[in-house]
Design an enzyme around this catalytic site. Structure first.
Site, PDB file in Angstrom:
ATOM      1  N   ASP B 136      33.718  42.136  28.295  1.00  8.97           N
ATOM      2  CA  ASP B 136      34.186  41.508  29.522  1.00  8.97           C
ATOM      3  C   ASP B 136      35.100  42.488  30.261  1.00  8.97           C
ATOM      4  OD1 ASP B 136      34.079  39.478  31.324  1.00  8.97           O
ATOM      5  OD2 ASP B 136      35.679  38.289  30.421  1.00  8.97           O
ATOM      6  N   HIS B 143      41.752  39.012  41.460  1.00  6.45           N
ATOM      7  CA  HIS B 143      42.149  38.259  40.262  1.00  6.45           C
ATOM      8  C   HIS B 143      43.197  39.048  39.479  1.00  6.45           C
ATOM      9  CE1 HIS B 143      41.829  35.831  36.598  1.00  6.45           C
ATOM     10  NE2 HIS B 143      41.597  36.944  35.916  1.00  6.45           N
ATOM     11  N   GLU B 209      36.535  30.580  34.145  1.00  6.70           N
ATOM     12  CA  GLU B 209      36.615  31.875  34.825  1.00  6.70           C
ATOM     13  C   GLU B 209      35.274  32.137  35.493  1.00  6.70           C
ATOM     14  OE1 GLU B 209      38.156  35.026  32.241  1.00  6.70           O
ATOM     15  OE2 GLU B 209      40.158  34.492  32.972  1.00  6.70           O
ATOM     16  N   GLN B 250      46.348  32.037  24.997  1.00  6.62           N
ATOM     17  CA  GLN B 250      46.338  33.437  25.424  1.00  6.62           C
ATOM     18  C   GLN B 250      47.745  34.002  25.599  1.00  6.62           C
ATOM     19  OE1 GLN B 250      43.865  33.995  28.877  1.00  6.62           O
ATOM     20  NE2 GLN B 250      44.289  36.181  29.071  1.00  6.62           N
ATOM     21  N   LYS B 263      39.693  33.063  24.138  1.00  5.76           N
ATOM     22  CA  LYS B 263      38.426  33.285  24.842  1.00  5.76           C
ATOM     23  C   LYS B 263      37.213  33.065  23.950  1.00  5.76           C
ATOM     24  CE  LYS B 263      40.237  35.562  28.538  1.00  5.76           C
ATOM     25  NZ  LYS B 263      39.902  35.332  29.945  1.00  5.76           N
ATOM     26  N   SER B 267      31.536  30.808  25.617  1.00 12.89           N
ATOM     27  CA  SER B 267      31.258  31.367  26.937  1.00 12.89           C
ATOM     28  C   SER B 267      29.905  30.826  27.373  1.00 12.89           C
ATOM     29  CB  SER B 267      31.196  32.901  26.907  1.00 12.89           C
ATOM     30  OG  SER B 267      32.366  33.438  26.324  1.00 12.89           O
ATOM     31  N   THR B 370      36.801  37.811  36.097  1.00 12.00           N
ATOM     32  CA  THR B 370      36.917  36.747  37.097  1.00 12.00           C
ATOM     33  C   THR B 370      36.900  37.334  38.499  1.00 12.00           C
ATOM     34  OG1 THR B 370      38.261  35.554  35.523  1.00 12.00           O
ATOM     35  CG2 THR B 370      38.299  34.767  37.798  1.00 12.00           C
TER      36      THR B 370
END
Lengths: 435, 435
Positions: B136, B143, B209, B250, B263, B267, B370
Site C-alpha cells: 500500500d 491525504h 480508505e 493504529q 489495517k 481489505s 487514500t
C-alpha cells in the site's frame, strides 16, 4: 501440555539410536530432531523430506510403512511444498514424527526404509513452503533498546513496546533459501542537508539481522482470533532467518510508514523446519520479560509462559570474507546469543497477530525480529556491533568492517542442548553479498 | 505508446455497438471496456470472464473462435485465477481485448459466441487473482497533508515525501471481494495517560480508505529492477480498493514500524480489472505534482508523465446506514474526487518498488493510498471528513457519524468519461460493517 510430552514421548529418549549411522552423535540431525524440508533427489522433482544424519528421508515413499494419521501426513508431504502438511496441524506433525522415529530406530525396518533415503549432499533443497504472508516482529528487546538509543538516547523504548508485540508486514516474494547470493540493493539515501536532492546508489550500509523464523501450521479463519491458550497448536516449527537490511535506505524512507525497500530486496531462511515437538525438551522461562514489567493484557497472558514460554536455542553469526575464503580461514564468529532474548513468546506473536481478526495461513512466516542478547558479544546486527557504523570491527586476518562488503558471506547457525537430552541443530542460513 | 494506441486502436471507437444489447449505453461495461474477472456460472467452477453489459463472457469457452495470442490468452483465462494470464504481459492482454471486441461487435459471430455468455446476476464473482504480496502506497498527497497535519500541524509533509514514493507492505491473506462483510476488529488502544494499561476492545474509530488498486501483470526477477520506461508493461489494470482502518488501534501501535493490526483485518476490492488499454483514452497530466516541485530522480523520471502519466478516473464514496437501507433511502454520497490526486504515477510506483531489486509477481496488488482531492467534499476517509473525529457528519435522515457504526455499508464506485469516448466504469466496491 509440553511437560507431559517430554516425559512420555519416546522421541526425546537421549539414548535412542538409529540404524542410519551418521545420525548418531550428529550435531544437528540425530533421530531426536527429524526436521521437515523440501528436497529434490538427484533424479527427481521437489518433495517433502526429513533430515536424518547425512541423509534425507523421502516421506511419501515410506507412507505405506506408516499407519493412520502418520501415513496421511507422509502422503501430504509428497507435494512440492509443505503447506498442506502444516495446515493439518500439530497432532498430525506429532504422529508423523513418532512414526518416522519408530521406523528409523527399528533395525527390522532398515531394509524397507533404506530405499527412501537419499544422500543429502546429492540433493537440492528448496524453500519448504509457499509463504503467503511474511510478518516481521520486533520482539528482541535488547535490539529494540540498542536501535532506539541510536535515534532517541534518552528514551530508547517507545511507550507501546511492553504492551504491543510490535510487528510489520514484510515481503514474501523475495524470501530465498540459504545459499542464494544477495545482490546489494540501490536506492535513495538521506540528503546531506535539508532540501537537497537525495543521492541514489548502492547501499553503503548493508547489514544482516539475526532472527528466527516461526512457521505457521494450521491457519485460522478471517475474523476468528486464535486464543493464547491454543496459539502453539498453530505453530509448526522454527528455522533461522536473516532479514538483510540496507540501513542508509531505511533511514531516509522509513517515516511515517516503516521500512520498505530497505528490507524487501532479499530475506534468507534455513532449509529445515525444526518442529515444536522436537524443541519440547528445550522449553524454558522468559528471562527477557523481567519481574516488575507490566503483566501482558489478557489476550496475551498464559500462565505457562513464565516457566516454559521460550525456547532455549543458541544462535551464532559468523562472517567469512572473500579473502578469508580464498585463504582457507575459518569463518569468524561475530556474535552469539539465546533465542530467549525475545520479549514475547512465539504463542504471543500468534495471538496478537490474529486478535483483530487477521487470518494466518499455513506456511506464513513470522520473524522474531533481530535477537540481541543484551551482553557484549551478543549483538544481532552490524549496526549494533559498530555502534551505528562509528566503530569498525577488525577481523583476525586484519581486514576491517563497519557494514558488509561485496564478497562477504554471513553464516548463521543455531542449536539447542541440555543435560539429559540429545543436542539438536537448526542447520545454517548463509549467503554471499554480490555487487 | 499510448497516444498512438488511442488513434489506431478500433477498441476505442465510441460508436461501436455490440450485439449484446445491454452493453450499449451501459454505464460501466460497454464493449469499449471489457474488464477481466473470475466468476462461477450457476452450474460450474471458477473461471476467467469479461463483463459485457449485464452478461459475463466465459473466455476459455470462446478461445477456439480467437487466433494466435488472443486464443492463447483466452485459454489461460480458463483457470480459477488470472495470474497466468496477467503474467503473459501487456501485449497478450491487448490481443485478447481486440479479439473479444471483434467477436462482440460482429453480428455474424453472435450464434457462435452466445452460448459462452452468462447472466451476471446468476454468477458468483471471486477475487480475480491469487495476491502474492500487497503493497500500500501513500501517493495521495492531499491525504498525506491532512493526516500529517493532525500529527504535525506546522509540518504536515515529511522531507522525504516529494522524493520517495512512500509505501509499506500490507496483508494479502485478508483481501476479500466486494460484498463480504467486514468484522469490526478489537485491539489495544492508547492508554488515557502515560504508563497506564492500554484499554482493549472493539475499535471505536473504524474508517474506510478510498483507494485504487493497481494490479501487477508481468513480474520481474529478483535483483532486476524494472526501468521506468518499461513499468507500464508490468501493469495489467486497475480496480477499486477500500483499505479499512481502525484509527484508534493504529494510533497506539504504529510507532516505530508502521500500521499493522489497524489495517490487516480486512481489505476489500472490486471484482473487475479494467485494463490499462481500456483506460488509454482517459490518460491525463499529473496535476498533483505542481510546477516548482523537485524533479523526480532519474529512475522515476519519464518525460511522458507530464502529459499522460495519470488516469482521469472519478471516484465516489457513499454510505448507507442500516436504517437508510431499511427505509429504502438512497445511499448518501460522502465524497468524490479524481484519481489524479496521486502525487506519483502507477508507473513510478512500479519502478520504485523494484529499484532495489524486489521482485513483483503477476497478481501483486499495489494500493495507491487514500486519494483525497484537495477540494472540500473530496476527503477520502472519515478521519479527514470529521477532522480527526472532532466534528460529526449529519446524514440526510438525521443520523450522525464520526466513524463507522455496525450495520453501515460503504460503497465506492469509479468511472472514466471524456468527450469523444464511451464512458466506462470500474464497478463498485462495497461492504457492510458487522460487530
Amino acid at each position: 501440555m509440553t511437560e507431559t510430552t517430554i516425559e512420555t514421548d519416546f522421541t526425546h529418549d537421549p539414548d535412542a539410536k538409529s540404524w542410519v549411522e551418521s545420525a548418531n552423535g550428529h550435531p544437528a540431525f540425530p533421530v531426536q530432531n527429524l526436521p521437515l524440508g523440501i528436497f529434490s533427489p538427484k533424479d527427481g522433482g521437489a518433495r517433502g523430506g526429513i533430515a536424518i544424519g547425512d541423509m534425507i528421508l523421502d516421506l511419501a515413499d515410506i507412507a505405506g510403512l506408516l499407519e493412520l494419521e502418520a501415513a496421511t501426513a507422509a502422503r501430504l508431504a509428497g507435494q512440492s511444498t509443505l503447506n498442506d502438511l502444516l495446515d493439518r496441524g500439530a497432532d498430525s506433525l506429532r504422529a508423523l514424527r513418532q512414526g518416522v522415529f519408530k521406523l528409523l530406530t527399528d533395525d527390522d525396518k532398515k531394509t524397507a526404509v533404506e530405499p527412501a533415503l537419499h544422500k543429502a549432499k546429492d540433493c537440492k533443497l528448496h524453500v519448504p513452503v509457499t509463504v503467503g504472508d511474511y510478518t516481521d516482529f520486533y520482539s528482541g528487546i535488547h535490539h529494540a533498546e540498542n536501535i532506539g538509543a541510536l535515534f532517541r538516547p534518552d528514551n530508547p523504548l517507545l511507550p507501546n513496546y511492553k504492551y504491543v508485540p510490535i510487528g510489520y508486514h514484510g515481503r514474501s516474494s523475495s524470501i530465498r533459501l540459504s545459499g542464494v547470493d544477495v545482490k546489494r540493493p540501490s536506492g535513495q539515501k538521506k540528503p546531506p542537508e535539508d532540501g537537497a536532492q537525495p543521492p541514489f546508489g548502492p547501499s553503503a550500509r548493508l547489514d544482516y539481522e539475526l532472527e528466527m523464523a516461526i512457521w505457521v501450521g494450521k491457519g485460522n479463519a478471517l475474523g476468528h482470533p486464535i486464543p493464547i491458550g491454543e496459539a502453539e497448536e498453530h505453530i509448526a516449527g522454527i528455522s533461522i532467518l536473516n532479514d538483510w537490511s540496507a540501513r542508509d535506505i531505511q533511514a531516509w524512507e522509513y517515516q511515517p510508514l516503516g521500512p520498505f525497500l530497505a528490507k524487501n530486496f532479499h530475506s534468507s531462511i534455513s532449509p529445515w523446519i525444526v518442529t515444536i515437538d522436537a524443541l519440547a525438551p528445550f522449553r524454558t522461562a522468559q528471562p527477557a520479560r523481567p519481574e516488575g514489567d507490566p503483566k501482558p493484557l489478557d489476550y496475551l497472558f498464559d500462565e505457562r509462559d513464565q516457566a516454559t514460554g521460550a525456547f532455549g536455542i543458541t544462535m551464532e553469526v559468523f562472517i567469512a570474507t572473500e579473502k578469508m575464503r580464498q585463504d582457507g580461514d575459518e569463518p569468524h564468529r561475530l556474535s552469539t546469543g539465546p533465542m530467549t532474548a525475545m520479549y514475547w513468546t512465539a504463542a504471543q506473536l500468534v495471538a496478537h497477530h490474529s486478535v483483530g481478526g487477521c487470518n494466518l495461513r499455513s506456511g506464513d512466516l513470522l520473524g522474531t525480529g533481530t535477537l540481541t542478547s543484551g551482553d557484549e558479544g551478543g549483538e544481532g546486527s552490524l549496526i549494533e556491533l559498530t555502534e551505528g557504523g562509528k566503530k569498525s570491527i577488525t577481523l583476525p586476518n586484519g581486514e576491517t568492517r563497519t557494514f558488509l562488503e561485496d564478497g562477504d558471506e554471513v553464516i548463521i547457525t543455531a542449536f539447542a542442548e541440555k543435560d539429559g537430552f540429545a543436542r539438536i541443530g537448526l542447520g545454517e542460513c548463509r549467503a554471499v553479498i554480490t555487487g
